[in-house]
Design a protein around this motif. Structure first.
Motif, PDB file in Angstrom:
ATOM      1  N   SER A 193       6.294   3.883  -5.199  1.00 20.00           N
ATOM      2  CA  SER A 193       7.089   2.850  -4.535  1.00 20.00           C
ATOM      3  C   SER A 193       6.870   2.867  -3.027  1.00 20.00           C
ATOM      4  CB  SER A 193       8.569   3.028  -4.866  1.00 20.00           C
ATOM      5  OG  SER A 193       9.008   4.321  -4.524  1.00 20.00           O
ATOM      6  N   ALA A 194       6.607   4.038  -2.461  1.00 20.46           N
ATOM      7  CA  ALA A 194       6.298   4.119  -1.032  1.00 20.46           C
ATOM      8  C   ALA A 194       4.966   3.439  -0.735  1.00 20.46           C
ATOM      9  CB  ALA A 194       6.267   5.579  -0.588  1.00 20.46           C
ATOM     10  N   ILE A 195       4.013   3.603  -1.639  1.00 16.90           N
ATOM     11  CA  ILE A 195       2.723   2.918  -1.473  1.00 16.90           C
ATOM     12  C   ILE A 195       2.913   1.410  -1.511  1.00 16.90           C
ATOM     13  CG2 ILE A 195       0.475   2.528  -2.559  1.00 16.90           C
ATOM     14  CD1 ILE A 195       0.617   5.437  -3.564  1.00 16.90           C
ATOM     15  N   ASP A 196       3.716   0.963  -2.462  1.00 17.77           N
ATOM     16  CA  ASP A 196       3.971  -0.473  -2.573  1.00 17.77           C
ATOM     17  C   ASP A 196       4.696  -1.002  -1.338  1.00 17.77           C
ATOM     18  OD1 ASP A 196       4.111  -2.984  -4.208  1.00 17.77           O
ATOM     19  OD2 ASP A 196       6.260  -2.597  -4.008  1.00 17.77           O
ATOM     20  N   GLY A 197       5.558  -0.185  -0.742  1.00 20.89           N
ATOM     21  CA  GLY A 197       6.343  -0.637   0.400  1.00 20.89           C
ATOM     22  C   GLY A 197       5.565  -0.747   1.685  1.00 20.89           C
ATOM     23  N   VAL A 198       4.415  -0.094   1.770  1.00 21.41           N
ATOM     24  CA  VAL A 198       3.647  -0.105   3.016  1.00 21.41           C
ATOM     25  C   VAL A 198       3.289  -1.532   3.445  1.00 21.41           C
ATOM     26  CG1 VAL A 198       1.388   0.462   3.999  1.00 21.41           C
ATOM     27  CG2 VAL A 198       2.731   2.221   2.860  1.00 21.41           C
ATOM     28  N   SER A 199       2.778  -2.306   2.532  1.00 18.43           N
ATOM     29  CA  SER A 199       2.298  -3.644   2.886  1.00 18.43           C
ATOM     30  C   SER A 199       3.428  -4.644   3.089  1.00 18.43           C
ATOM     31  CB  SER A 199       1.367  -4.167   1.788  1.00 18.43           C
ATOM     32  OG  SER A 199       2.055  -4.246   0.549  1.00 18.43           O
ATOM     33  N   ARG A 200       4.660  -4.239   2.725  1.00 20.63           N
ATOM     34  CA  ARG A 200       5.779  -5.177   2.851  1.00 20.63           C
ATOM     35  C   ARG A 200       6.345  -5.223   4.268  1.00 20.63           C
ATOM     36  NH1 ARG A 200       7.487  -6.878  -2.156  1.00 20.63           N
ATOM     37  NH2 ARG A 200       6.667  -5.717  -3.943  1.00 20.63           N
ATOM     38  N   ARG A 201       6.152  -4.167   5.028  1.00 25.92           N
ATOM     39  CA  ARG A 201       6.675  -4.169   6.395  1.00 25.92           C
ATOM     40  C   ARG A 201       5.758  -4.982   7.299  1.00 25.92           C
ATOM     41  NH1 ARG A 201       6.477   0.388   8.891  1.00 25.92           N
ATOM     42  NH2 ARG A 201       5.283   1.643   7.420  1.00 25.92           N
ATOM     43  N   THR A 202       6.356  -5.693   8.247  1.00 27.52           N
ATOM     44  CA  THR A 202       5.570  -6.590   9.091  1.00 27.52           C
ATOM     45  C   THR A 202       5.637  -6.241  10.573  1.00 27.52           C
ATOM     46  OG1 THR A 202       7.437  -8.114   9.289  1.00 27.52           O
ATOM     47  CG2 THR A 202       5.868  -8.503   7.489  1.00 27.52           C
ATOM     48  N   THR A 203       6.483  -5.317  10.962  1.00 25.18           N
ATOM     49  CA  THR A 203       6.628  -4.982  12.376  1.00 25.18           C
ATOM     50  C   THR A 203       6.222  -3.535  12.623  1.00 25.18           C
ATOM     51  OG1 THR A 203       8.953  -4.428  11.982  1.00 25.18           O
ATOM     52  CG2 THR A 203       8.470  -6.651  12.777  1.00 25.18           C
ATOM     53  N   PHE A 204       5.857  -3.254  13.859  1.00 27.04           N
ATOM     54  CA  PHE A 204       5.372  -1.926  14.233  1.00 27.04           C
ATOM     55  C   PHE A 204       6.536  -0.993  14.518  1.00 27.04           C
ATOM     56  CE2 PHE A 204       4.237   1.056  17.656  1.00 27.04           C
ATOM     57  CZ  PHE A 204       3.260   1.790  16.990  1.00 27.04           C
ATOM     58  N   GLN A 205       6.377   0.275  14.083  1.00 23.52           N
ATOM     59  CA  GLN A 205       7.378   1.289  14.364  1.00 23.52           C
ATOM     60  C   GLN A 205       6.699   2.560  14.847  1.00 23.52           C
ATOM     61  OE1 GLN A 205       9.238   0.553  10.297  1.00 23.52           O
ATOM     62  NE2 GLN A 205      10.905   1.461  11.479  1.00 23.52           N
ATOM     63  N   ASN A 206       7.081   3.020  16.022  1.00 25.14           N
ATOM     64  CA  ASN A 206       6.542   4.266  16.541  1.00 25.14           C
ATOM     65  C   ASN A 206       6.863   5.407  15.587  1.00 25.14           C
ATOM     66  OD1 ASN A 206       5.164   3.839  19.000  1.00 25.14           O
ATOM     67  ND2 ASN A 206       7.111   3.399  20.028  1.00 25.14           N
ATOM     68  N   GLY A 207       5.894   6.237  15.342  1.00 22.45           N
ATOM     69  CA  GLY A 207       6.102   7.384  14.481  1.00 22.45           C
ATOM     70  C   GLY A 207       5.910   7.078  13.018  1.00 22.45           C
ATOM     71  N   VAL A 208       6.422   5.934  12.565  1.00 24.31           N
ATOM     72  CA  VAL A 208       6.314   5.578  11.166  1.00 24.31           C
ATOM     73  C   VAL A 208       4.927   5.053  10.843  1.00 24.31           C
ATOM     74  CG1 VAL A 208       7.224   4.085   9.344  1.00 24.31           C
ATOM     75  CG2 VAL A 208       8.773   5.122  11.011  1.00 24.31           C
ATOM     76  N   ASP A 209       4.334   4.338  11.792  1.00 20.45           N
ATOM     77  CA  ASP A 209       3.027   3.720  11.533  1.00 20.45           C
ATOM     78  C   ASP A 209       1.861   4.610  11.901  1.00 20.45           C
ATOM     79  OD1 ASP A 209       3.524   1.152  10.366  1.00 20.45           O
ATOM     80  OD2 ASP A 209       4.475   0.583  12.239  1.00 20.45           O
ATOM     81  N   GLY A 210       2.105   5.884  12.095  1.00 20.21           N
ATOM     82  CA  GLY A 210       1.028   6.839  12.277  1.00 20.21           C
ATOM     83  C   GLY A 210       0.460   6.841  13.680  1.00 20.21           C
ATOM     84  N   ASN A 211      -0.450   7.756  13.879  1.00 20.73           N
ATOM     85  CA  ASN A 211      -1.080   7.928  15.182  1.00 20.73           C
ATOM     86  C   ASN A 211      -2.454   7.284  15.190  1.00 20.73           C
ATOM     87  OD1 ASN A 211       1.126   9.523  16.046  1.00 20.73           O
ATOM     88  ND2 ASN A 211       0.206  11.338  15.045  1.00 20.73           N
ATOM     89  N   PRO A 212      -2.875   6.747  16.347  1.00 22.93           N
ATOM     90  CA  PRO A 212      -4.229   6.181  16.430  1.00 22.93           C
ATOM     91  C   PRO A 212      -5.287   7.275  16.318  1.00 22.93           C
ATOM     92  CG  PRO A 212      -3.197   6.184  18.589  1.00 22.93           C
ATOM     93  CD  PRO A 212      -2.133   6.604  17.608  1.00 22.93           C
ATOM     94  N   VAL A 213      -6.391   6.935  15.685  1.00 24.70           N
ATOM     95  CA  VAL A 213      -7.505   7.877  15.608  1.00 24.70           C
ATOM     96  C   VAL A 213      -8.028   8.142  17.009  1.00 24.70           C
ATOM     97  CG1 VAL A 213      -9.826   8.239  14.677  1.00 24.70           C
ATOM     98  CG2 VAL A 213      -8.062   7.159  13.267  1.00 24.70           C
ATOM     99  N   GLY A 214      -8.095   7.071  17.809  1.00 21.06           N
ATOM    100  CA  GLY A 214      -8.419   7.196  19.228  1.00 21.06           C
ATOM    101  C   GLY A 214      -9.867   7.557  19.488  1.00 21.06           C
ATOM    102  N   GLY A 215     -10.087   8.077  20.668  1.00 22.10           N
ATOM    103  CA  GLY A 215     -11.431   8.436  21.072  1.00 22.10           C
ATOM    104  C   GLY A 215     -12.339   7.220  21.149  1.00 22.10           C
ATOM    105  N   LYS A 216     -13.546   7.446  20.727  1.00 20.28           N
ATOM    106  CA  LYS A 216     -14.504   6.335  20.758  1.00 20.28           C
ATOM    107  C   LYS A 216     -14.374   5.411  19.561  1.00 20.28           C
ATOM    108  CE  LYS A 216     -18.138   9.099  18.560  1.00 20.28           C
ATOM    109  NZ  LYS A 216     -19.519   9.623  18.691  1.00 20.28           N
ATOM    110  N   TYR A 217     -13.456   5.727  18.695  1.00 20.98           N
ATOM    111  CA  TYR A 217     -13.325   4.931  17.467  1.00 20.98           C
ATOM    112  C   TYR A 217     -12.287   3.819  17.669  1.00 20.98           C
ATOM    113  CZ  TYR A 217     -15.731   9.065  15.891  1.00 20.98           C
ATOM    114  OH  TYR A 217     -16.629  10.104  15.780  1.00 20.98           O
ATOM    115  N   THR A 218     -12.578   2.976  18.648  1.00 23.44           N
ATOM    116  CA  THR A 218     -11.761   1.815  18.965  1.00 23.44           C
ATOM    117  C   THR A 218     -12.683   0.653  19.300  1.00 23.44           C
ATOM    118  OG1 THR A 218     -11.629   2.303  21.329  1.00 23.44           O
ATOM    119  CG2 THR A 218      -9.949   3.301  19.912  1.00 23.44           C
ATOM    120  N   THR A 219     -12.093  -0.520  19.434  1.00 23.67           N
ATOM    121  CA  THR A 219     -12.808  -1.698  19.916  1.00 23.67           C
ATOM    122  C   THR A 219     -11.966  -2.321  21.015  1.00 23.67           C
ATOM    123  OG1 THR A 219     -13.851  -2.142  17.797  1.00 23.67           O
ATOM    124  CG2 THR A 219     -13.712  -3.984  19.338  1.00 23.67           C
ATOM    125  N   ALA A 220     -12.569  -2.522  22.188  1.00 23.79           N
ATOM    126  CA  ALA A 220     -11.835  -3.033  23.344  1.00 23.79           C
ATOM    127  C   ALA A 220     -12.230  -4.474  23.641  1.00 23.79           C
ATOM    128  CB  ALA A 220     -12.099  -2.151  24.560  1.00 23.79           C
TER     129      ALA A 220
END
Length: 782
Positions: A115-142
């Protein structure tokens, strides 16, 4: 929408509402959300449900930038893989975004429940901490600048060992866009995010889940009951839209092409095969919108598709539905008490395997029933088994379990019947519009995540069945194929035939209780065929039964009409009530028209000029085939005046060749003058009236025997009177001659004859009178 911080089904806490109102944040909310993300075992095993309302704890970060994930490869990441994510960002605001950056974000720990897997795609807004950390580094697009209403593509590639993933499992995963806006140019903020899940399998876990995927080939009703008069009985189609589905790139063409490359169980509607086979024969006809009937023109597409399908199903497991895919739930709830409905279902089942063999030359199982969306109740179970099926494909959101894990599909439900419980989350993963790359990608990732989650629930091997929607679109089929390919390449699941899944030992802890009628979804019940539909089908069947007994070759009529009545109960009529009514009405009207082709020809008034005569009655047969087994009855409404062969009515058997008429003569006798109403009616040999009655008037113009005696007596009197007049005149003439002779002898003038009478001599003023009375009928001058 789902709660932004809460697990599905749980409401926001008063503490968090207070934190929001006071504005002191944002530090406590994510932590509380994490605690709330631990559901019970019952929630873990529950079927998909509607998500709660929008979050009260979310940041105002749905933002002006939309993010789409168009491709995630591989769908399941293992050690040594390189993850590639492609997508698009679109600035939906009216102002530009500067210093924009796309980051990949991963959850810090695997999601613990399905049910947690199913709930992931249902949320539409960003939440600090809940939406995980960026991979960062060179693995971005600017992007220096995102202009308003402009889209920009991005692709990020990152080695799996750079993702920082820990234990095996399913992780929340997404792509976010950060940047600065004109409203807040001093601070970078998250302006948009798209979430999905990413399964992580660092090493081969062993195949603990055997998966059966049903691959349905079903379409809408196309064939009518009408056929041509040729030997092949060319069928008439409602339209020619099936050609687009089987043409290269069409829905059914893609289904066959994709299915040929997969380990699946084919589920076929025999009506679809028969329809395409009729097209392949090249003699089908199509109704046009203006009411004309024209020759079909897609024989080549049909031949090609059937050849392609034949090659794909060769040596594969094939399941056939009853002919026409009848709506089992509609029959169970509205039709089973209508006479003949269950017989229709049984016949649809009996002809199914033979149709598949005739068209594809493969053996197909008829042991399975598949109610709409797998919804089951006691009435549906009873109807399904009445047609011979002993296995019912249902779904886990109908036959629910209170277990912390997903049990195997097969389980006994009583009466020797096995419920094949398809997994609801996996089965509904590919619904909706998947034409966009993003929608398809999210569906594939959800499917893979749910499948991996099942394998990690327990070390026990289980047998899982997936029963998708009945008529997948081409894009849905493509997504299904991508998911199955990834499933086959993974180490946690193995493909399996449906028959093997059914034979597996059932889980004794799994529910085997058929849900009550009250649990049947009202949304499905509203779309069912009504009772009136089955009553009309029953009326048509009665008409067909009365018609077929007079035919010399009843198969030409019984087969097309029998299949048409199977189609009239099809699942595909759901949501098309008006079209379903029109179809049933057209079937009945066409049968009425055929039956009316055998009829009595109307007669005008008939005059009977003699004491007895014969009256012809003509039967017209405009059918192609001959008719037999009919009896023609002629009835007098007044037998005291007019008799038919000495009685009130008479009957004669009738046989008429196709396209011909036949006249039957009845002997009649009149006992009195005047009109008599006579009726002619055809009957079947078992005494049922056939067709309309013809009435006409017989008028007797000849007198009766009594009148004849009176007239004969009058004639005799006239003859006797004439004879008397003759004898009287003869005697008078003899006396006159005697008197003349005596007079001559007395005066001696006998030797002097009278002078001859001249034509110019005047006649006497008056005629000689006779003292005798005048004869009857004789005209007398006075």
């Amino acid at each position: 929408m789902a709660q932004a911080a809460d697990f599905q089904g749980m409401s926001s806490s008063p503490g968090r509402r207070l934190l929001r109102r006071t504005g002191a944040v944002l530090a406590g909310a994510p932590l509380l959300a994490g605690f709330l993300h631990l559901p019970s075992a019952e929630q873990a095993a529950a079927a998909p449900a509607t998500a709660p309302a929008a979050s009260e704890a979310a940041q105002d970060a749905s933002g002006p930038v939309s993010v789409s994930l168009d491709r995630v490869t591989p769908g399941v990441v293992s050690e040594g893989d390189t993850l590639t994510v492609s997508g698009t960002v679109t600035n939906t605001a009216r102002q530009a975004v500067t210093d924009a950056r796309v980051d990949l974000r991963l959850g810090q720990a695997p999601l613990q429940t399905r049910s947690a897997i199913d709930g992931v795609s249902r949320r539409t807004t960003f939440q600090n901490g809940v939406d995980g950390n960026p991979v960062g580094g060179k693995y971005t697009t600017a992007f220096d600048r995102l202009e308003p209403k402009v889209s920009q593509p991005f692709t990020i590639t990152v080695p799996a060992d750079e993702l920082g993933l820990g234990q095996a499992g399913v992780y929340q995963f997404g792509a976010s866009v950060s940047g600065r806006t004109a409203d807040q140019p001093w601070a970078e903020q998250v302006l948009g995010i798209q979430r999905t899940v990413l399964p992580w399998q660092p090493e081969d876990q062993g195949a603990t889940t055997r998966t059966t995927f049903l691959w349905p080939l079903i379409s809408e009703v196309r064939m009518t009951a009408e056929t041509g008069s040729d030997e092949q009985q060319s069928p008439v189609f409602l339209d020619d839209s099936l050609a687009a589905e089987i043409a290269p790139g069409g829905r059914l063409d893609r289904m066959v092409a994709l299915g040929d490359q997969l380990d699946i169980t084919w589920v076929l509607d025999p009506d679809l095969l028969a329809t395409v086979d009729a097209m392949a024969n090249g003699s089908y006809e199509v109704k046009t919108e203006d009411g004309r009937v024209v020759a079909g023109a897609h024989r080549d597409e049909a031949v090609r598709w059937l050849a392609k399908l034949s090659a794909a199903v060769k040596d594969e497991e094939v399941v056939t539905l009853p002919y026409g895919d009848p709506d089992l739930a509609s029959i169970a709830h509205n039709g089973r008490n209508v006479s003949g409905t269950l017989n229709q279902l049984k016949e649809a089942t009996d002809v199914a395997a033979g149709t598949v063999w005739t068209v594809l030359h493969v053996k197909a199982s008829t042991e399975y029933a598949w109610p709409v969306e797998g919804a089951l109740d006691p009435a549906i179970k009873n109807v399904s088994t009445s047609a011979g099926a002993d296995k019912i494909i249902t779904r886990s959101d109908s036959l629910r379990d209170d277990l912390a894990y997903t049990p195997s599909a097969a389980r006994p439900i009583g009466g020797g019947t096995t419920a094949v419980v398809a997994d609801a989350w996996l089965s509904t993963a590919f619904e909706g519009d998947l034409a966009r790359a993003e929608s398809s990608t999210l569906a594939v990732q959800q499917f893979l995540g749910q499948s991996v989650a099942i394998s990690q629930q327990s070390s026990r091997e289980r047998d899982i069945v997936v029963a998708p929607q009945r008529t997948p679109s081409a894009s849905q089929a493509q997504a299904m194929a991508e998911a199955l390919t990834a499933l086959g390449n993974g180490g946690w699941a193995a493909p399996q035939a449906l028959a093997d899944a059914v034979e597996a030992d059932p889980d004794p802890r799994a529910s085997s209780r058929v849900p009550p009628a009250s649990a049947y979804p009202s949304s499905l019940r509203k779309k069912e065929l009504p009772r009136e539909a089955f009553e009309q089908i029953a009326q048509t069947q009665t008409k067909l039964n009365n018609f077929k007994v007079i035919l010399s070759n009843e198969g030409r009529v019984v087969i097309p009409f029998g299949r048409a009545m199977n189609r009239a109960m099809a699942v595909s009529w759901r949501g098309h009530a008006a079209a379903a009514r029109d179809y049933r009405a057209d079937v009945k009207a066409y049968l009425d028209d055929l039956a009316d082709q055998v009829s009595l020809i109307d007669k005008s008034e008939t005059k009977l000029s003699g004491h007895s005569a014969t009256i012809p009655v003509t039967v017209q047969n405009n059918l192609v085939q001959g008719v037999e087994g009919l009896v023609l009855r002629l009835t007098s409404t007044n037998p005291s005046r007019l008799e038919i062969n000495g009685k009130k009515y008479d009957e004669q058997p009738i046989t008429v060749s196709g396209g011909h008429s036949h006249s039957v003569k009845f002997t009649t006798s009149a006992n009195a003058n005047g009109p008599v109403n006579v009726t002619a009616q055809l009957y079947t040999e078992d005494g049922r009236a056939y067709g309309r009655q013809v009435s006409f008037v017989v008028r007797a113009t000849e007198v009766t025997a009594t009148v004849m005696l009176v007239i004969g007596g009058g004639v005799l009197i006239l003859v006797l009177a004439g004879f008397r007049m003759y004898t009287q005149r003869k005697r008078a003439a003899a006396r006159g001659e005697a008197e003349t002779a005596a007079a001559v002898a007395g005066d001696g003038t006998a030797d002097a004859p009278d002078a001859p009478e001249q034509a110019s001599d005047p006649g006497p003023d008056t005629s000689a009178e006779s003292a005798d009375p005048s004869a009857t009928g004789e005209k007398v001058d006075r």
